[in-house]
Each structure stands twice: as C-alpha cells, then as structure tokens.
Design an enzyme around this catalytic site. Structure first.
Site, PDB file in Angstrom:
ATOM      1  CB  ALA A   1      -0.904  -0.010   1.221  1.00 43.63           C
ATOM      2  CG  ASN A   2       0.231   4.700  -1.952  1.00 44.02           C
ATOM      3  OD1 ASN A   2      -0.532   5.578  -1.548  1.00 44.02           O
ATOM      4  ND2 ASN A   2       0.033   4.049  -3.098  1.00 44.02           N
TER       5      ASN A   2
END
Ligand code: CTP
Length: 215
Positions: free
Chosen positions: A26-27
């Site tokens: 993810a970010n």
C-alpha cells in the site's frame, strides 16, 4: 463557471496490491485531494465519476463513486467510465504488483522473496487511448526536483497538465495524509507556483481552471 453537462473523471487514493490472502502492498495516500476535486467539480455542476482506491472517506454529494482495490481494477474502472471531457488522475497508483501467493506466507518459511510485476500506467494509457479526454491532468508526487520531474512526467506520459506536489518530509507533516498542499501547476504555457493552501482550496482553484479550459 458552470460545468453543467460536462463529465469529469477523477481517480483518488492509494491502490492496494495483494501479497497473499491477508497482506497488501500500500502507500500513504489518503484520497483527500482527489475527493476534494471530485466535490468541487460536482459543486460546479459537472457529472463526476470518482474511481477511488481503498480510503475511509465519505462520497461527496452528487458524485458517482466506483470503489476499487488494485491498479488493474482502477484501470478497468477508468476505461468503463469513459467518455469524459476531462480526467484528473490524482490516485497514487502502485507501480508494481506482487505475484500473489494463494496461501498466507508463513513466518516459519523465512523472509519471502516477493516477485514484483509492473502495473498498467493508467495516465499514460489514457493519453494514448482513442477515447482520450480533451483535458488530461496528472498529479506528480515528488520528493526532489519537484518541477523538473513533473515536466518530465507531463512529456513522458502525454498529460496536458501536471499538478506537482512535494511529498518529502516526516509523516506528521506530510502532504500525503495531511490537510494542506502546496502545488506547482505545469501546463503547456509554463509553470505556476501556487501558495500553500487547504486541499479544498487547491481543488476549487483547479476546477475553476478546468472549467475555463473545457467549456
Ligand atoms: N499514474 C497512473 N498509473 C500508474 C502510476 C501513476 O495513472 N501506474 C498516474 C498518477 O495517478 C499521477 C501520475 O501518473 O497522475 C504520476 O504519478 P506518480 O506516482 O507521481 O508517478 P510515477 O509514474 O509512479 O513515477 P515515479 O513513481 O517514478 O515518480
């Protein structure tokens, strides 16, 4: 200026790329800037499709929202939403996905060797599409040489405009996840350096500029 009768497509948020049935890549994108743009466009009268990665934000009033998880799903949802007069791709799309493990990776097996595979570049593909929106706006998240990198992305991806922001700095004060933003707008006519303001205000001003361009 009214955007009545104009279809605007917005992408927002991160993508989540599954590693195994419980883990994702993810970010830190919160989706706030993209959601604010969708909201401002709807308030200006546009028909808005918002393709959102996994975020916990309310759908702005009058906005048609499509939820996705991965970059490949986002790409499909963008294609399905066309045609549009303008597309503003704000999402922080993962450049890489991971070869998916069907079963949970076990700690006892030691550190896994993840195999990374490239994701589609939604902005670059849209720029080449026969259904290319008349105005294609990308965002650039940079930690150094912000404007130079943004200009390279504008040319390299075939976008009309790039909104560049500096995402360097510690998590607590970072643009990614924060409430405020300081952007540089790269157009075909040059670079505008906007002062720091709320993400709502960035959205309002950007939508005003878009309305002038597409009407
Ligand atoms: N973008 C996209 N699809 C991708 C990667 C990025 O559509 N697979 C879009 C983003 O939504 C944004 C623009 O391209 O509008 C620039 O995204 P950014 O993450 O800054 O650039 P990258 O191409 O990922 O380049 P790098 O990570 O090397 O800076």
């Amino acid at each position: 200026m009214s955007l009545q009768g104009v279809h605007i497509l917005v992408t927002a948020g991160p993508t989540h790329e599954p590693i195994d049935p419980v883990r994702v890549l993810a970010n830190r994108s919160s989706g706030r800037q993209g959601f604010a743009i969708a909201k401002a466009a709807a308030q200006a009268g546009a028909t808005v499709t918002l393709v959102a990665g996994p975020v916990s934000l309310e759908t702005p009033q009058g906005v048609d929202r499509v939820d996705v998880e991965t970059a490949r799903q986002m790409s499909e949802a963008v294609t399905a939403a066309l045609p549009a007069e303008a597309a503003i791709l704000v999402a922080a799309v993962a450049d890489w996905r991971v070869e998916l493990s069907a079963t949970k990776l076990k700690k006892s097996a030691g550190p896994p060797k993840l195999k990374f595979l490239p994701n589609p570049d939604i902005l670059a593909e849209l720029a080449q599409s026969p259904c290319r929106p008349r105005l294609l706006v990308g965002f650039a998240a940079e930690t150094s040489d912000v404007v130079e990198n943004a200009i390279a992305k504008q040319i390299g991806k075939g976008a009309d405009w790039i909104v560049a922001n500096d995402v360097s700095g510690p998590k607590e004060t970072n643009v990614m996840g924060g409430e405020r933003n300081r952007v540089h707008l790269v157009t075909g006519d040059g670079v505008e350096h906007w002062p720091e303001m709320s993400k709502q205000e960035v959205a309002r001003r950007l939508v005003e500029r878009i309305a002038r361009e597409v009407r």
